[in-house]
Design an enzyme around this catalytic site. Structure first.
Site, PDB file in Angstrom:
ATOM      1  N   LYS A 111      -5.374   1.911  -9.542  1.00 21.85           N
ATOM      2  CA  LYS A 111      -4.322   2.494 -10.367  1.00 21.85           C
ATOM      3  C   LYS A 111      -4.421   4.016 -10.474  1.00 21.85           C
ATOM      4  CE  LYS A 111      -3.488  -1.648 -13.136  1.00 21.85           C
ATOM      5  NZ  LYS A 111      -3.457  -2.237 -14.496  1.00 21.85           N
ATOM      6  N   LYS A 192       1.411  -9.111  -3.469  1.00 22.54           N
ATOM      7  CA  LYS A 192       1.650  -9.908  -4.666  1.00 22.54           C
ATOM      8  C   LYS A 192       3.090  -9.727  -5.147  1.00 22.54           C
ATOM      9  CE  LYS A 192      -0.371 -10.722  -9.254  1.00 22.54           C
ATOM     10  NZ  LYS A 192      -1.421 -10.279 -10.213  1.00 22.54           N
ATOM     11  N   LYS A 195       7.853  -6.896  -9.641  1.00 25.01           N
ATOM     12  CA  LYS A 195       9.170  -6.302  -9.872  1.00 25.01           C
ATOM     13  C   LYS A 195       9.221  -4.857  -9.388  1.00 25.01           C
ATOM     14  CE  LYS A 195      12.768  -5.753 -13.363  1.00 25.01           C
ATOM     15  NZ  LYS A 195      13.079  -4.353 -13.063  1.00 25.01           N
TER      16      LYS A 195
END
Length: 327
Positions: A111, A192, A195
């Site tokens: 991240k 994966k 959205k």
């Protein structure tokens, strides 16, 4: 007593991957465990969240918990931020965690990669995650492959604390789901389902209309073999669809293979769409009824009170064992 804690972060609209890998498990686990299901909104703000969106997503996720079948009379459903012991125990766990342990967390590396600045909380949040689990003396924690590292850290921190300050925490055991733990994108089985994918046909949202669901499955990638066979090494796209069918139909992988033996992908994708629609339609209806209701507010308030009773007791024990003056 077997006790379980788990939650889904309100950082985006839930897709069927979240249902398959977490929410459907929550519903099943109520039968075997004393359960605490929370909305980890404190974890969500490790990266910037629009306040209005965070508020609405938290409410929507709580409504999906109930609509999917979590019984608030049996399982406590609550917001992490409503139980202040989470933040306080999170700090105590930070004092036990080593810098090297936190720096090895793969999610922080992923991240923060390529970003000039990141929140310090993004680095330390595994300590808060450990606190979430240990506060409730959870015996079992359902996790996916991407979260196993955090449960291992939780076990290490609990053991370290117990050895230094006396028996305080139960050491939790991870529960690893076999089928449906990680649903991949309909357009790319190597990624994966998310959205954040710019291709809207790559994911199925829990709130998607039936016509949208059918259209997205009709566009799902497969392969040239035309055989509904489960093999992630050679048939990842088809294997991903088989797992989705298994989760939403209740059939085992071998039963799904047998059901579609000798059939092509056209009928296969049509049937997947129908079993998903059949599962989601009643959930969507209940969701619409409860999402902005006073009933949901009452459920969350009651859940927070029940959770706080357990969490505060554990926190007090940890503080006493650390040597804090309790007056």
């Amino acid at each position: 007593m077997k006790r379980m804690l788990s939650g889904i972060k309100p950082s985006g609209v839930l897709n069927i991957g979240g249902y398959s890998g977490a929410l459907s498990q929550f519903v099943r686990n109520q039968e075997e465990y004393e359960c605490f299901f929370f909305i980890p909104d404190l974890h969500a703000i490790t990266v910037y969240q629009d306040p209005k969106e965070l508020n609405e997503r938290s409410r929507e996720l709580a409504a999906l918990y109930i609509a999917a079948g979590i019984d608030p009379k049996r399982s406590a459903v609550f917001l992490q931020s409503s139980v202040s012991a989470h933040a306080e125990m999170g700090w105590l766990m930070e004092t036990q965690a080593h810098f090297g342990e936190l720096s090895r967390m793969t999610q922080f590396k992923d991240k923060s990669d390529g970003k000039e600045t990141v929140s310090s909380a993004l680095f330390t949040y595994p300590a808060l995650m450990a606190a979430d689990i240990l506060l409730y003396q959870a015996t079992h924690v359902p996790v996916g492959d991407d979260q196993k590292q955090h449960v291992e850290l939780t076990r290490d921190l609990a053991s370290r604390f117990n050895n230094r300050y006396g028996e305080t925490f139960i050491i939790p055991e991870p529960i690893i789901q076999d089928t449906g733990a990680r649903i991949m994108g309909l357009d790319d089985p190597s990624k994966k389902m998310s959205k954040s994918n710019p291709n809207a046909s790559s994911y199925i949202l829990m709130t998607d209309e039936p016509a949208v669901i059918r259209k997205k499955f009709s566009r799902a990638v497969t392969d040239s073999e035309m055989s509904v066979r489960y093999d992630w090494d050679t048939k990842p796209a088809v294997s991903n669809l088989i797992e989705i069918y298994s989760v939403f139909s209740g059939l085992s992988i071998p039963e799904v293979e047998k059901h579609f033996e000798g059939q092509g992908y056209g009928n296969f994708k049509k049937e997947i769409a129908e079993v998903v629609v059949a599962k989601l339609e009643p959930i969507q209806q209940h969701f619409k009824e409860i999402v902005h209701s006073a009933e949901l507010d009452a459920i969350l308030k009651d859940g927070a009170e029940r959770a706080a009773a357990i969490a505060n007791e554990t926190l007090l024990k940890a503080k006493r064992n650390l040597g804090f003056l309790i007056v």
